[in-house]
Structures are given as C-alpha cells and as structure tokens.
Write an enzyme that holds these catalytic residues in place. Sequence first.
Site, PDB file in Angstrom:
ATOM      1  N   ASN A 125       0.852  -1.188   0.000  1.00  0.00           N
ATOM      2  CA  ASN A 125       0.000   0.000   0.000  1.00  0.00           C
ATOM      3  C   ASN A 125       0.887   1.238   0.000  1.00  0.00           C
ATOM      4  OD1 ASN A 125      -1.945   1.940   0.338  1.00  0.00           O
ATOM      5  ND2 ASN A 125      -2.483   1.365   2.440  1.00  0.00           N
ATOM      6  N   PHE A 126       0.842   2.009  -1.075  1.00  0.00           N
ATOM      7  CA  PHE A 126       1.694   3.195  -1.191  1.00  0.00           C
ATOM      8  C   PHE A 126       1.157   4.393  -0.404  1.00  0.00           C
ATOM      9  CE2 PHE A 126       3.763   2.057  -5.558  1.00  0.00           C
ATOM     10  CZ  PHE A 126       4.284   0.903  -4.985  1.00  0.00           C
ATOM     11  N   HIS A 209     -10.121   0.436   4.558  1.00  0.00           N
ATOM     12  CA  HIS A 209      -8.850   0.557   5.271  1.00  0.00           C
ATOM     13  C   HIS A 209      -9.081   1.392   6.526  1.00  0.00           C
ATOM     14  CE1 HIS A 209      -4.714   1.796   6.191  1.00  0.00           C
ATOM     15  NE2 HIS A 209      -4.356   0.683   5.544  1.00  0.00           N
ATOM     16  N   GLU A 257      -5.803  -6.040  10.485  1.00  0.00           N
ATOM     17  CA  GLU A 257      -4.728  -5.176  10.966  1.00  0.00           C
ATOM     18  C   GLU A 257      -5.254  -4.252  12.067  1.00  0.00           C
ATOM     19  OE1 GLU A 257      -3.143  -2.948   7.708  1.00  0.00           O
ATOM     20  OE2 GLU A 257      -5.078  -2.195   7.071  1.00  0.00           O
ATOM     21  N   ILE A 262      -0.609  -0.036  13.185  1.00  0.00           N
ATOM     22  CA  ILE A 262      -0.251   0.394  11.837  1.00  0.00           C
ATOM     23  C   ILE A 262       0.813   1.480  11.892  1.00  0.00           C
ATOM     24  CG2 ILE A 262      -1.110   1.560   9.764  1.00  0.00           C
ATOM     25  CD1 ILE A 262      -3.766   0.187  10.178  1.00  0.00           C
ATOM     26  N   GLY A 297       2.221  -3.166  10.982  1.00  0.00           N
ATOM     27  CA  GLY A 297       3.550  -3.323  11.559  1.00  0.00           C
ATOM     28  C   GLY A 297       4.470  -4.306  10.849  1.00  0.00           C
ATOM     29  N   ALA A 318       2.945  -1.184   4.180  1.00  0.00           N
ATOM     30  CA  ALA A 318       3.027   0.136   3.551  1.00  0.00           C
ATOM     31  C   ALA A 318       4.373   0.799   3.804  1.00  0.00           C
ATOM     32  CB  ALA A 318       1.884   1.017   4.053  1.00  0.00           C
TER      33      ALA A 318
END
Length: 344
Positions: A125-126, A209, A257, A262, A297, A318
């Site tokens: 994920n950018f 998300h 997640e 995160i 993570g 990410a």
Amino acid sequence: MDKHAYPDTTINLSGTFYTVQRGWTEIVKPQTRFISRIPLDRVAVLVGTGSRVKKEIEEKLGVSLRIDSKEGLVETTPRPENAKNWDPINLFKAKDMVEKMKLYDEGEDFLCVHSLKSRPVIVLNFKTYREATGEGALSLAKIAERVRQEQRVNIMVSVQHTDIYRVAGSVNIPVLAQHIDAREPGSWTGHVTAEAVKASGAVGSLVNHSERRLTLADIGACIAALKKLDLLSVLCTDTPETSAAGAALAPEMLAVEPPELIGTGIPVSKAKPEVVTKTVELVRRINSEVIILCGAGISSADDVARAIELGTEGVLLASAYVKAKDQYGLLTSMAKAAIDASRR
C-alpha cells in the site's frame, strides 16, 4: 452506436499499423493479429500441462492463441466472446504475456505469478506518501514488478487514484485502488466509482482501510460493485469478530490489521498473535475461499514468515516498503520468506 462518435487511434507496432476504435468492444480495420516469436523450449511453458496455461490466457483475456511449435511462432487474435467485459487492450496484454514466457521454467510458475489469487500474497500500500506519488509510485512499482518476476510471488501494489493509470500502463503487475465509494456512475462530484478505477487500469481495490473507514452497508455495496466488474476486493478489518462479519460478504481477500499497530513497526503477528489465529479460525468457519492477509507493523522478512506460520496466506504492508533504504532487498527477502513459510 454512431461509428463516428469515437475517434480512431492508430498504433504502429513492428512496422504494422493497427486501428482501435474507442468505445467499441472489438478491434477493427483490419482484423488485428500479433505474431510473436518465443524460444522453442518455451513453447511447452506456454501450453502448460493439459494446455492449462494457454487456456487460462485465452479465457481471461478473450483471445485465441495459435502456436507453431516448430518455429516458435504464436499468433494472438481477439475473441471477445471468450471473456466478460472484454476490452481491446486485452489483445496487447495477451501479446505481452506471451512474450514474457521466456522468463519462466514452467507454465504453472507463469500462472502463479500472473494469477490474482495465487498464494502467498504481498500487497504493498503506497498510501499518500510523497515518495510514492507520481514518478515515485512508478519507480516503486517497477521494483515490485522485478521482485514478482524473479521470485514468482503474487505481489500487488495499491496506489493513489491519480497514479493508477500511470502505473497500470507501465508495469506488468496487479494495481489496486486504495478506495472506492459506494456510488454508481452518475451525478456525484468528488466520488470514485468501481467503474472509474477499472477504466484506469486497476484490477481491484482496498475496501475499508483503517484510514478510510466505511459503514457496513457501504462495505457490502463496494464489494458487490467490484464483483460485478470482475474486480478484486481486499477488505480491511481490525478484529477477529469484524473479520468474520466481513468474510460473510465474500471479498476475495481479507486483511486483518489492528489500527493501533499500523505504522509502528510492531507486527501484529508478534505483538498480538492471538488476533491472527482467532481471525483465521473464525473466518474459515464462514468462508473457506477468502485469502486471509496479515497487516499492521509488517516490516521484515521474519514478520512475513511469522504471519504465514500463524495461518494467513500473505501480508499487507506500507511504510516499511515505501520508506526502506533498499526496497528491492527488503521485498526480495520478504518474498523468499513468504515462499519458505508457505511450504512448511
């Protein structure tokens, strides 16, 4: 349809001109075909066991492949009736896939790399990082493409909406949107529809998300919209219970997640392994087909291996990739760890 409503686009390939008429579901003037040459020892790779590879390319892209095994020539022609939602660009995709056969030892390896649902899975994920915007997104996607081909692991990239067209048109790797809205095409301003991301070249989208939460009703509508267009849905959840509820909506992938982990570099697979194992247990009771991913993570090859050992089939990450000093080295180590863990 008015034949003059859409301007023609003429494409020159290897000295031959082909004309694609925009908005039509077939390539016209003349009936287009591509002739590609592959090494003779790659013909068996293209055919695959029981013609599996050849058939899958034909069915997914709506083309016909005629193979001359003595000369190594492959003729690719359009067969729109063989695929849903056929697009003229499929012909070019098929040609590209045929010509990449020289990279693979087995046809099944080729399908593993090119199948959207092959395991293990690594989704990158950018987000909206400056390093992953515009040319930065393209550069990161090209690194991911290289690792995907070398390690034969199903790696996908999720980019900003403004970068989908740029990235999808430049790399041979699945590109996901980061979000879609629960809206049909129509009189909406500032919304992003499933139709829009597909038209830009995405093969699917993240849904819900933690940084772009949706209501349960909208989650269901988004997954349904993606399915209608044969697009992949990657549903993000935060607990075993919400994961089980989400699994009932039948997304293709589900990534658990916990939001508090995160971006911390503390993997859920180590900090809260019970979240992962409980998620796998509850989801499998409801949906045996969904691909379960572990997020939050994930920052090392060891984290990837641990996530798969706990029962998942891949990871979503990410910042660890985007901000790494050596993205190629990190992703290669993660891909190798994923393969090794999935074989144990």
